[in-house]
Design a protein around this motif. Structure first.
Motif, short mmCIF file in Angstrom:
data_model
loop_
_atom_site.label_atom_id
_atom_site.label_comp_id
_atom_site.label_asym_id
_atom_site.label_seq_id
_atom_site.Cartn_x
_atom_site.Cartn_y
_atom_site.Cartn_z
N VAL A 209 -45.06 -1.02 11.81
CA VAL A 209 -44.69 -1.16 13.22
C VAL A 209 -44.69 -2.64 13.60
N ILE A 210 -43.59 -3.08 14.18
CA ILE A 210 -43.45 -4.47 14.66
C ILE A 210 -43.00 -4.43 16.11
N TYR A 250 -32.05 -7.40 11.94
CA TYR A 250 -31.78 -6.26 12.82
C TYR A 250 -32.46 -6.43 14.17
N ILE A 251 -33.67 -7.02 14.17
CA ILE A 251 -34.36 -7.29 15.43
C ILE A 251 -33.52 -8.24 16.28
N LYS A 252 -32.97 -9.26 15.64
CA LYS A 252 -32.12 -10.22 16.35
C LYS A 252 -30.89 -9.53 16.91
N TYR A 253 -30.29 -8.64 16.10
CA TYR A 253 -29.10 -7.91 16.55
C TYR A 253 -29.41 -7.06 17.79
N VAL A 283 -34.86 0.25 14.91
CA VAL A 283 -35.21 -0.81 15.86
C VAL A 283 -34.67 -0.41 17.23
N PHE A 284 -35.52 -0.50 18.26
CA PHE A 284 -35.12 -0.11 19.61
C PHE A 284 -35.42 -1.25 20.58
N SER A 295 -38.54 -5.89 21.61
CA SER A 295 -38.03 -4.87 20.69
C SER A 295 -39.18 -4.17 19.98
N PHE A 296 -38.91 -2.97 19.52
CA PHE A 296 -39.88 -2.16 18.76
C PHE A 296 -39.21 -1.73 17.46
N ALA A 297 -39.82 -2.08 16.33
CA ALA A 297 -39.26 -1.70 15.02
C ALA A 297 -40.28 -0.87 14.26
N GLN A 298 -39.79 0.18 13.62
CA GLN A 298 -40.64 0.97 12.74
C GLN A 298 -39.89 1.20 11.43
N PHE A 299 -40.61 1.15 10.33
CA PHE A 299 -39.97 1.33 9.03
C PHE A 299 -40.94 2.03 8.09
N ARG A 300 -40.38 2.87 7.23
CA ARG A 300 -41.22 3.60 6.28
C ARG A 300 -40.75 3.29 4.85
#
Length: 543
Positions: A209-210, A250-253, A283-284, A295-300
Motif C-alpha cells: 500500500v502506497i 502510474y501514480i504520476k499518470y 492506483v486511484f 493517490s492511493f496505490a495497492q499491489f499484490r
C-alpha cells in the motif's frame, strides 16, 4: 442563571451535621496524591488536559482584565492542572489547593467542584454560598465533562474569580467551552480508533500500500510494500525523488489525469537483483470533495503465481506430449511405411521420378509434423513490444490477399478505432491471425466472404478481434475439442496449429472463444487485455 440553592443548602447541612465543620475555620485540602499517583493520572489524562488547556486559555483571553483561575480535575475531584491569574493562585495556595489535591466536601466544605461531580451538571457557588467565611469573596463555577459516546464522566473544568466580577456570563462561557472540549475529545478518540484500525489493516495486509500527496510525495508505505519492493519505509519517506520503478509512472499518470488504473500487470527488479517481481497494480486518485489531494496505490505479488502457472502449463504440455506420443508414432509410421515400400519399388521400376515425388511429399509431411510437435512441447517465450494491433491486422490482411484470390475468397476488415496500441509479441500474434484466416479459406472450398472486425473496449479492459467465415461450420462437440493436439476437422490437417494458437493467446493473458453452428459458418473471437493502453499515455508524455 439556574437556582442552585437546593444543592447549596443540602451541602451546608452535610458540612454541619456529618463533617462537623466550623464555617469560621480556614478550609484546607488534606487529601493529596503521591507523586507517582499524580504522574500516573496526568499521563492517563494527558490528551484531555491538553484539549482543555487549549480551549480554556482562549476563554481567559476573552475575559481579559478579569482575574480568572482555571482548575481541571478528574472524576474523583483530584486536581490535575491549574493555570491563570497569579493573584488568585497565591490566595488558594494557602488552602492547599495545589495539583494533586482533592476537592471534597469534608475538606473544602461547600464547593462547585464536588457539587458538579455529584449532580453531573454545571454549578455556580458565589460568595457567602460557600460554607466557610474565608471563601465569601470568591466566585466558583464548575462544569463536568463527559466522553459523549457513552456519557462516561471524565472530570470537571472550573473557573475561579472574585465576587466583584461574578456574573452568570462566566457560567455560560464555561458551559460553552466544555461542550467544545467534549466534542474535541470525542473527535480525537474517534480519530485515534480510526487511525489504529487503519494501521492494523494497512500493516497486516500482504498487499503493498502506497499513499501520496498531490505532488506524488510518499505519505504511507506499509510493511507489505517494503516486503514486495525490498525498499524500507524509512528510506522511501526520506528521499524526495521517486524510488519504486514501475509503480511511480502510474501514480504520476493518475495524479496528472485524474483517471484510475486497475489490474495492471507490472514487473520490476527484486531487491536490486536480476530476478523480476511480477505484481498486479491498482492506483486511484484521492479527493477531498472535488479537489484531488493525492493517490492511493495497492499491489499484490504474483511472482510465485506466475512461476506456478508456468510450471503447470509446462506440466500439462509434458503430460499431453506423453499421451499424444502414441498418436505421433501412428502418424509417422504411415509415411515411413510408404517410403519403405516405394524404396523397394524403385529397385524394380524405372518410373523413379513419380515415386521420388511421393517420397519427398511424405518426408515433408513428417518434417512438418515433428516441427509442430516440438513447438508444442516448448514454453512460449514472448518478446512484448508496443504494437498497433489495428495496423497489425491490416498488414496481415494485405499479406493474405493473394492467398484469398487463389481460394476465391474476399477479406473485409472493419475497426471501431483507427489506432490501438498494446504490448504483444507481434510475430507470434501475426502467426495466430494467419492460422485462423487460413482455416477460414479451407472451411470454404468454393470461396466466400471473410469478415474481420476489431473493437477497443477500455471500460471492459479488452481488445476484441472477430474472424467470421461462411464455411460449413462445426458441431458443438467439435468446437469443444478444438485446441486439443491432433484433433482436426480437415482431411489433410495435423491438428497441431490451433493448440499453438491457443497457447500464444493464453500467454498474452488473453483468450480464444469460438462460435460455430453446422451449416452456418464459424466466428473466432480473440480477446486480449488492454491494460497497456495506459502505458501509451505515459510513453507519449515522456517523449
Amino acid at each position: 442563571m439556574k437556582d442552585f440553592s437546593k444543592y447549596i443548602k443540602e451541602s451546608h447541612l452535610n458540612c454541619r451535621e456529618y463533617f462537623n465543620l466550623n464555617p469560621e475555620d480556614t478550609p484546607y485540602l488534606y487529601s493529596v496524591l503521591t507523586k507517582e499517583q499524580l504522574q500516573s493520572k496526568q499521563q492517563i489524562y494527558a490528551k484531555v488536559l491538553n484539549v482543555a488547556k487549549h480551549f480554556m486559555k482562549r476563554l481567559i483571553n476573552n475575559v481579559d482584565g478579569i482575574p480568572v483561575l482555571v482548575v481541571t480535575t478528574d472524576d474523583e475531584g483530584y486536581l490535575l492542572d491549574i493555570y491563570g491569574d497569579e493573584t488568585i493562585k497565591g490566595m488558594i495556595d494557602k488552602l492547599g489547593i495545589t495539583v494533586g489535591a482533592s476537592f471534597t466536601e469534608e475538606d473544602a466544605g461547600t464547593n462547585a467542584v464536588s457539587l458538579a461531580l455529584k449532580h453531573r451538571e454545571p454549578v455556580a457557588v458565589i460568595g457567602e454560598e460557600h460554607f466557610h467565611y474565608y471563601l465569601s469573596e470568591t466566585a466558583c463555577y464548575s462544569a463536568p465533562f463527559f466522553y459523549t459516546e457513552d456519557r462516561e464522566l471524565l472530570g470537571t473544568v472550573s473557573i475561579m474569580s472574585t465576587t466583584e466580577h461574578a456574573t452568570s456570563f462566566h457560567l455560560g462561557m464555561l458551559i460553552s467551552a466544555v461542550d467544545t472540549i467534549e466534542r474535541e475529545i470525542e473527535l480525537q478518540q474517534k480519530n485515534h480508533k480510526l487511525n489504529l484500525l487503519n494501521q492494523v489493516i494497512i500493516n497486516s495486509t500482504p498487499l503493498g500500500v502506497i499513499m501520496t500527496d498531490s505532488y506524488g510525495r510518499y505519505l504511507e508505505f506499509n510493511a507489505g510494500a517494503e516486503k514486495i519492493t525490498g525498499v524500507s519505509k524509512e528510506k522511501i519517506l526520506k528521499v524526495k525523488v521517486r524510488q519504486v520503478i514501475g509503480i511511480d509512472e502510474y501514480i504520476k499518470y493518475v495524479l496528472e489525469s485524474g483517471n484510475k488504473v486497475e489490474d495492471v500487470e507490472i514487473s520490476f527488479p527484486a531487491n536490486d537483483s536480476k530476478r523480476q517481481k511480477v505484481c498486479l497494480l491498482d492506483v486511484f486518485p484521492l479527493y477531498d470533495k472535488e479537489q484531488m489531494i493525492g493517490s492511493f496505490a495497492q499491489f499484490r505479488d504474483l511472482t510465485s503465481y506466475h512461476h506456478l502457472q508456468k510450471q503447470v502449463i509446462q506440466s500439462e504440455k509434458l503430460s499431453a506430449i506423453g499421451k499424444l506420443g502414441t498418436g505421433l508414432a501412428h502418424e509417422i509410421r504411415n509415411p515411413i511405411t510408404s517410403i519403405i515400400g516405394l524404396s523397394q519399388l524403385l529397385k524394380e521400376n524405372n518410373n523413379q521420378n513419380k515415386y521420388l515425388e511421393v517420397i519427398t511429399a511424405e518426408l515433408e509431411r513428417m518434417k512438418s509434423l515433428v516441427n509442430q510437435f516440438v513447438s508444442l512441447g516448448k514454453p512460449i517465450e514472448l518478446n512484448r513490444e508496443l504494437c498497433d494491433i489495428c495496423e497489425l491486422v491490416k498488414n496481415t490482411v494485405d499479406l493474405m490477399t493473394s492467398d484469398a484470390r487463389l481460394h476465391n475468397c474476399d477479406i473485409h476488415f472493419k475497426a471501431t478505432t483507427s489506432s490501438c496500441s498494446i504490448k504483444i509479441d507481434e510475430a507470434q500474434m501475426k502467426q495466430v491471425l494467419i492460422n485462423f484466416i487460413k482455416n477460414a479459406f479451407e472451411a470454404m472450398p468454393f470461396g466466400g466472404r471473410i469478415d474481420i472486425e476489431m473493437s477497443s473496449q477500455p471500460e471492459q479492459n479488452k481488445v476484441h478481434l472477430a474472424i467470421k467465415d461462411e464455411g460449413k461450420g462445426m458441431t458443438q462437440e467439435e468446437v469443444d475439442y478444438l485446441g486439443t493436439p491432433f484433433f482436426t476437422t480437415k482431411q489433410s490437417g495435423l491438428g497441431m496449429g490451433l493448440p499453438v494458437c491457443f497457447d500464444i493467446v493464453k500467454s498474452h493473458q488473453g483468450k480464444i472463444e469460438i462460435d460455430s453452428k453446422k451449416g452456418s459458418g464459424t466466428t473466432v473471437h480473440v480477446i486480449l487485455p488492454i491494460n497497456h493502453l495506459k502505458e501509451i499515455d505515459l510513453y507519449e508524455k515522456s517523449i
